[in-house]
Motif scaffolding. Structure first.
Motif, PDB file in Angstrom:
ATOM      1  N   MET A   1      -4.586 -39.129 -72.382  1.00  0.00           N
ATOM      2  CA  MET A   1      -4.689 -40.548 -72.636  1.00  0.00           C
ATOM      3  C   MET A   1      -6.131 -40.987 -72.419  1.00  0.00           C
ATOM      4  O   MET A   1      -6.828 -40.453 -71.586  1.00  0.00           O
ATOM      5  N   ALA A   2      -6.545 -41.998 -73.160  1.00  0.00           N
ATOM      6  CA  ALA A   2      -7.918 -42.495 -73.078  1.00  0.00           C
ATOM      7  C   ALA A   2      -8.172 -43.170 -71.740  1.00  0.00           C
ATOM      8  O   ALA A   2      -7.265 -43.648 -71.076  1.00  0.00           O
ATOM      9  N   THR A   3      -9.428 -43.201 -71.376  1.00  0.00           N
ATOM     10  CA  THR A   3      -9.818 -43.917 -70.167  1.00  0.00           C
ATOM     11  C   THR A   3     -10.246 -45.322 -70.542  1.00  0.00           C
ATOM     12  O   THR A   3     -10.460 -45.643 -71.704  1.00  0.00           O
ATOM     13  N   ASP A   4     -10.390 -46.170 -69.523  1.00  0.00           N
ATOM     14  CA  ASP A   4     -10.744 -47.566 -69.729  1.00  0.00           C
ATOM     15  C   ASP A   4     -12.085 -47.723 -70.432  1.00  0.00           C
ATOM     16  O   ASP A   4     -12.308 -48.663 -71.172  1.00  0.00           O
ATOM     17  N   ASP A   5     -12.995 -46.783 -70.237  1.00  0.00           N
ATOM     18  CA  ASP A   5     -14.323 -46.909 -70.840  1.00  0.00           C
ATOM     19  C   ASP A   5     -14.474 -46.087 -72.121  1.00  0.00           C
ATOM     20  O   ASP A   5     -15.574 -45.926 -72.633  1.00  0.00           O
ATOM     21  N   ASP A   6     -13.390 -45.587 -72.671  1.00  0.00           N
ATOM     22  CA  ASP A   6     -13.411 -44.819 -73.916  1.00  0.00           C
ATOM     23  C   ASP A   6     -13.723 -45.766 -75.086  1.00  0.00           C
ATOM     24  O   ASP A   6     -12.922 -46.608 -75.447  1.00  0.00           O
ATOM     25  N   GLN A   7     -14.911 -45.610 -75.672  1.00  0.00           N
ATOM     26  CA  GLN A   7     -15.371 -46.498 -76.745  1.00  0.00           C
ATOM     27  C   GLN A   7     -14.524 -46.379 -78.015  1.00  0.00           C
ATOM     28  O   GLN A   7     -14.462 -47.313 -78.798  1.00  0.00           O
ATOM     29  N   ASP A   8     -13.904 -45.223 -78.243  1.00  0.00           N
ATOM     30  CA  ASP A   8     -13.125 -45.014 -79.460  1.00  0.00           C
ATOM     31  C   ASP A   8     -11.675 -45.477 -79.323  1.00  0.00           C
ATOM     32  O   ASP A   8     -10.956 -45.515 -80.309  1.00  0.00           O
ATOM     33  N   ALA A   9     -11.261 -45.815 -78.119  1.00  0.00           N
ATOM     34  CA  ALA A   9      -9.880 -46.219 -77.892  1.00  0.00           C
ATOM     35  C   ALA A   9      -9.684 -47.671 -78.328  1.00  0.00           C
ATOM     36  O   ALA A   9     -10.539 -48.514 -78.134  1.00  0.00           O
ATOM     37  N   ASP A  10      -8.525 -47.943 -78.927  1.00  0.00           N
ATOM     38  CA  ASP A  10      -8.220 -49.315 -79.298  1.00  0.00           C
ATOM     39  C   ASP A  10      -7.631 -50.057 -78.093  1.00  0.00           C
ATOM     40  O   ASP A  10      -7.420 -49.478 -77.019  1.00  0.00           O
ATOM     41  N   PHE A  11      -7.379 -51.324 -78.272  1.00  0.00           N
ATOM     42  CA  PHE A  11      -6.877 -52.183 -77.199  1.00  0.00           C
ATOM     43  C   PHE A  11      -5.607 -51.616 -76.563  1.00  0.00           C
ATOM     44  O   PHE A  11      -5.472 -51.585 -75.339  1.00  0.00           O
ATOM     45  N   ILE A  12      -4.678 -51.179 -77.393  1.00  0.00           N
ATOM     46  CA  ILE A  12      -3.395 -50.679 -76.871  1.00  0.00           C
ATOM     47  C   ILE A  12      -3.608 -49.395 -76.083  1.00  0.00           C
ATOM     48  O   ILE A  12      -3.032 -49.221 -74.997  1.00  0.00           O
TER      49      ILE A  12
END
Length: 171
Positions: free
Chosen positions: A1-12
């Motif tokens: 799962m993406a981290t909070d600071d992952d620039q490529d991750a969307d809001f959800i």
């Protein structure tokens, strides 16, 4: 799962990561779809309001105009309400505003003067005919990169989710 600071991750994805950190025992997988549906809906409504702004009508007012345009005949307010996602009170308020703007008219039924029928004026019909293609283009833009087969699959899946939601509301 993406981290909070992952620039490529969307809001959800970022929201799920925060829940995973805060409550790791919680299964947030429904957010993957339903969270995105809600987010897309909110963003779509915002974009639609922006597209309609020059016409002078809100999205809700446009919904009323579209209900009358596709109705094929003058409609009672209750019929407009049932063919939109508006409440009866909202329909009453919006139709009063649209009437004062000259986009719809109210006429009493000849055989029963208690019945009021709503219909588009020429200006109302012209507004729908002008703005509906613009709104549909905006919707198409949201589907950029999703091929026809995936759109059909997504539509089928969302029909199932929608039916489940409607059943849950009735229970």
């Amino acid at each position: 799962m993406a981290t909070d600071d992952d620039q490529d991750a969307d809001f959800i994805t970022r929201t799920r990561a925060k829940w995973q950190a805060a409550m790791p025992q919680l299964d947030t997988s429904p957010m993957e779809l339903l969270g995105r549906i809600n987010r897309i809906s909110a963003q779509s409504v915002t974009q639609l309001e922006r597209v309609l702004e020059p016409s002078g009508v809100s999205r809700s007012e446009f919904d009323v105009l579209c209900a009358l345009a596709r109705g094929g005949r003058p409609l009672r307010a209750s019929e407009v309400t049932s063919s939109t996602m508006l409440s009866g009170a909202a329909t009453t308020k919006l139709t009063a505003r649209l009437e004062s703007a000259g986009l719809i008219e109210r006429n009493r039924l000849e055989r029963d003067a208690r019945v009021v029928l709503l219909s588009l004026t020429d200006d109302g019909r012209e507004l729908v005919e002008t703005q509906l293609p613009v709104c549909l283009d905006q919707d198409r833009h949201l589907l950029d990169g999703v091929d026809d087969a995936d759109q059909e699959t997504l539509a089928r899946i969302l029909r199932t989710v929608s039916a489940n939601a409607e059943r849950a509301v009735r229970e």
